[in-house]
Design a protein around this motif. Structure first.
Motif, mmCIF file in Angstrom:
data_model
loop_
_atom_site.group_PDB
_atom_site.id
_atom_site.type_symbol
_atom_site.label_atom_id
_atom_site.label_comp_id
_atom_site.label_asym_id
_atom_site.label_seq_id
_atom_site.Cartn_x
_atom_site.Cartn_y
_atom_site.Cartn_z
ATOM 1 N N HIS A 271 -12.978 0.797 0.252
ATOM 2 C CA HIS A 271 -13.746 -0.168 1.044
ATOM 3 C C HIS A 271 -12.747 -1.123 1.694
ATOM 4 O O HIS A 271 -11.976 -1.787 0.998
ATOM 5 N N PRO A 272 -12.694 -1.218 3.019
ATOM 6 C CA PRO A 272 -11.634 -2.009 3.671
ATOM 7 C C PRO A 272 -11.623 -3.475 3.285
ATOM 8 O O PRO A 272 -10.551 -4.056 3.075
ATOM 9 N N ALA A 273 -12.791 -4.097 3.178
ATOM 10 C CA ALA A 273 -12.831 -5.531 2.868
ATOM 11 C C ALA A 273 -12.363 -5.798 1.443
ATOM 12 O O ALA A 273 -11.628 -6.765 1.187
ATOM 13 N N ARG A 274 -12.758 -4.943 0.516
ATOM 14 C CA ARG A 274 -12.342 -5.162 -0.876
ATOM 15 C C ARG A 274 -10.845 -4.921 -1.046
ATOM 16 O O ARG A 274 -10.165 -5.651 -1.777
ATOM 17 N N LEU A 275 -10.309 -3.914 -0.375
ATOM 18 C CA LEU A 275 -8.866 -3.685 -0.456
ATOM 19 C C LEU A 275 -8.108 -4.849 0.169
ATOM 20 O O LEU A 275 -7.103 -5.310 -0.384
ATOM 21 N N PHE A 276 -8.574 -5.324 1.304
ATOM 22 C CA PHE A 276 -7.906 -6.439 1.974
ATOM 23 C C PHE A 276 -7.840 -7.659 1.061
ATOM 24 O O PHE A 276 -6.822 -8.357 1.013
ATOM 25 N N GLU A 277 -8.912 -7.920 0.330
ATOM 26 C CA GLU A 277 -8.944 -9.048 -0.603
ATOM 27 C C GLU A 277 -7.918 -8.878 -1.719
ATOM 28 O O GLU A 277 -7.394 -9.856 -2.252
ATOM 29 N N ALA A 278 -7.612 -7.627 -2.071
ATOM 30 C CA ALA A 278 -6.702 -7.358 -3.196
ATOM 31 C C ALA A 278 -5.240 -7.300 -2.788
ATOM 32 O O ALA A 278 -4.350 -7.278 -3.657
ATOM 33 N N VAL A 279 -4.954 -7.275 -1.482
ATOM 34 C CA VAL A 279 -3.584 -7.048 -1.022
ATOM 35 C C VAL A 279 -2.606 -8.069 -1.587
ATOM 36 O O VAL A 279 -1.546 -7.713 -2.111
ATOM 37 N N ASP A 280 -2.926 -9.346 -1.497
ATOM 38 C CA ASP A 280 -1.988 -10.380 -1.956
ATOM 39 C C ASP A 280 -1.614 -10.184 -3.417
ATOM 40 O O ASP A 280 -0.440 -10.289 -3.793
ATOM 41 N N GLU A 281 -2.612 -9.920 -4.235
ATOM 42 C CA GLU A 281 -2.341 -9.735 -5.662
ATOM 43 C C GLU A 281 -1.481 -8.505 -5.893
ATOM 44 O O GLU A 281 -0.558 -8.519 -6.727
ATOM 45 N N LEU A 282 -1.741 -7.439 -5.164
ATOM 46 C CA LEU A 282 -0.988 -6.202 -5.348
ATOM 47 C C LEU A 282 0.477 -6.362 -4.961
ATOM 48 O O LEU A 282 1.369 -5.857 -5.649
ATOM 49 N N VAL A 283 0.751 -7.061 -3.861
ATOM 50 C CA VAL A 283 2.132 -7.128 -3.381
ATOM 51 C C VAL A 283 2.935 -8.254 -4.006
ATOM 52 O O VAL A 283 4.167 -8.171 -4.063
ATOM 53 N N THR A 284 2.267 -9.295 -4.485
ATOM 54 C CA THR A 284 3.027 -10.383 -5.103
ATOM 55 C C THR A 284 3.337 -10.105 -6.567
ATOM 56 O O THR A 284 4.295 -10.666 -7.108
ATOM 57 N N GLU A 285 2.582 -9.225 -7.192
ATOM 58 C CA GLU A 285 2.837 -8.896 -8.602
ATOM 59 C C GLU A 285 3.658 -7.619 -8.757
ATOM 60 O O GLU A 285 3.891 -7.168 -9.873
ATOM 61 N N SER A 286 4.074 -7.028 -7.651
ATOM 62 C CA SER A 286 5.004 -5.898 -7.684
ATOM 63 C C SER A 286 6.158 -6.219 -6.750
ATOM 64 O O SER A 286 6.041 -7.076 -5.873
ATOM 65 N N VAL A 287 7.273 -5.552 -6.944
ATOM 66 C CA VAL A 287 8.430 -5.763 -6.077
ATOM 67 C C VAL A 287 8.428 -4.763 -4.925
ATOM 68 O O VAL A 287 8.691 -5.115 -3.773
ATOM 69 N N ARG A 288 8.106 -3.516 -5.223
ATOM 70 C CA ARG A 288 8.113 -2.462 -4.214
ATOM 71 C C ARG A 288 6.868 -1.601 -4.390
ATOM 72 O O ARG A 288 6.510 -1.232 -5.516
ATOM 73 N N SER A 289 6.200 -1.306 -3.273
ATOM 74 C CA SER A 289 5.076 -0.375 -3.311
ATOM 75 C C SER A 289 5.014 0.378 -2.001
ATOM 76 O O SER A 289 5.398 -0.144 -0.953
ATOM 77 N N ARG A 290 4.552 1.612 -2.071
ATOM 78 C CA ARG A 290 4.421 2.435 -0.873
ATOM 79 C C ARG A 290 3.483 3.605 -1.144
ATOM 80 O O ARG A 290 3.135 3.873 -2.301
#
Length: 380
Positions: A246-265
């Protein structure tokens, strides 16, 4: 016979210089070419040619089209061709913030293949600095490593391009603990790439490397992504699913995903864009989402023959009777990362069973916060 060419990249100048010097010392008759970009803001690029003991030639190079990448590529290739007949090995000593892929592909071209043979792409890393640098969010200009006046790239962004693309990585400096930590980090970020010490460099005068294969290792549709792994406090977690996001739910989660990891792809798809393979690329809190072309399942079968063999193979390995090659495949690496928590967060971004059953007509009406980003990049 063609002359072997080795590219040596790396943000860490001391490590890169030590690697280049070792190659020159090991191969009598070898020459190194370097473009100094330290004064590029004033329009000056200084090219030098040296052997193991001294500088043989220097010259100022005109900045082509105002583009430093064009300047290096357009000046470098003629210089390598000119020097090839008198050298046993040509070493391209790349400036700190130059990413090796574009230069490798410029050297590995039809017009020079009879004269030059690209045999290795190495990135030299300072064992003491690398683990910290991969977490740094500064722009290159802020740390004095910009390749041009308008260079907006981030330090960590360039570093991951330098360490995920090459055929080999070279560690220099630091103490035993630094080298051990660096090797642990690299086992997560570039698990299939050999790691060497400066004193034990790999052979570099053999067969040509295939730049197409190097590109396929990192391109979103065919990337060889890391697997689940834990090394002391460093954790890599893989998340896969067939269901649409779901685009809106993923967008809401982006900050948490990228700030709590160093590298993702990885690669993923949104319910609002079932035909688009989207690329996820994040490091040190900086995230990029881009359209990487269509899923093969979204194309008529007649068009599949136009896809590269590696692309068709990747699609076949991911094929599902219902979804085709559409897949959510994201990989996150960070210190003390909690895989279960990351997977639960991402699972919560998927469509529910009821939403899935509503079908694509309903999905197209979802709010899509990614639309402005993707539309801007498609039009750029």
């Amino acid at each position: 016979m063609s002359t072997p060419v080795v590219l040596v990249a790396g943000l860490h100048g001391t490590a890169r210089t030590a690697t280049v010097q070792r190659l020159l010392a090991k191969h009598p008759g070898a020459l190194a070419v370097h473009h100094d970009l330290s004064e590029v803001a004033s329009g000056r690029v200084r090219r030098s040619v040296r052997d193991a003991t001294r500088v043989l030639d220097t010259a100022d190079v005109q900045l082509a089209h105002g583009c430093i990448t064009c300047t290096v590529r357009e000046d470098l290739l003629p210089q390598l061709v000119r020097l090839a007949a008198g050298a046993t090995l040509l070493v391209v000593d790349l400036w700190d913030s130059v990413e090796p892929r574009s230069v490798a592909e410029a050297v590995d071209c039809d017009e020079a293949r009879q004269v030059l043979r690209l045999t290795a792409v190495l990135t030299a890393l300072d064992a003491e600095a690398m683990p910290d640098d991969i977490t740094r969010g500064e722009r290159l200009a802020e740390v004095g490593k910009a390749a041009a006046g308008g260079d907006q790239r981030h330090l960590a962004e360039v570093l991951v391009r330098q360490l995920e693309y090459p055929t080999g990585l070279v560690l220099h400096g630091g103490d035993r603990d630094d080298r051990q930590l660096s090797r642990a980090v690299l086992s997560h970020l570039a698990p299939v790439t050999p790691v060497h010490a400066v004193s034990s460099l790999p052979p570099v005068t053999g067969a040509a490397v295939c730049t197409r294969a190097l590109a396929e290792r990192v391109d979103p549709a065919t990337a060889q992504l890391p697997c689940d792994l834990q090394t002391d406090e460093i954790v890599t977690a893989v998340w896969r699913s067939r269901r649409p996001l779901h685009p809106a739910r993923l967008f809401e989660a982006v900050d948490e995903l990228v700030t709590e990891s160093v590298r993702s792809r990885g690669r993923f798809w949104l319910a609002t864009r079932p035909g688009q393979l989207l690329a996820w690329d994040a490091v040190a809190g900086i995230v990029s989402v881009e359209d990487a072309g269509p899923w093969l399942a979204a194309l008529p079968e007649a068009a599949w023959e136009l896809a590269a063999p590696a692309r068709r193979l990747a699609a076949a390995l991911d094929w599902d009777p219902e979804r085709g090659d559409r897949v959510q495949h994201l990989v996150f690496t960070g210190p003390d990362l909690d895989p279960a928590r990351f997977r639960a967060l991402l699972d919560s971004c998927l469509l529910t069973e009821a939403e899935e059953q509503a079908g694509q007509d309903a999905w197209t009406r979802y709010d899509d916060p990614f639309a402005p980003i993707l539309t801007t990049k498609e039009n750029a």
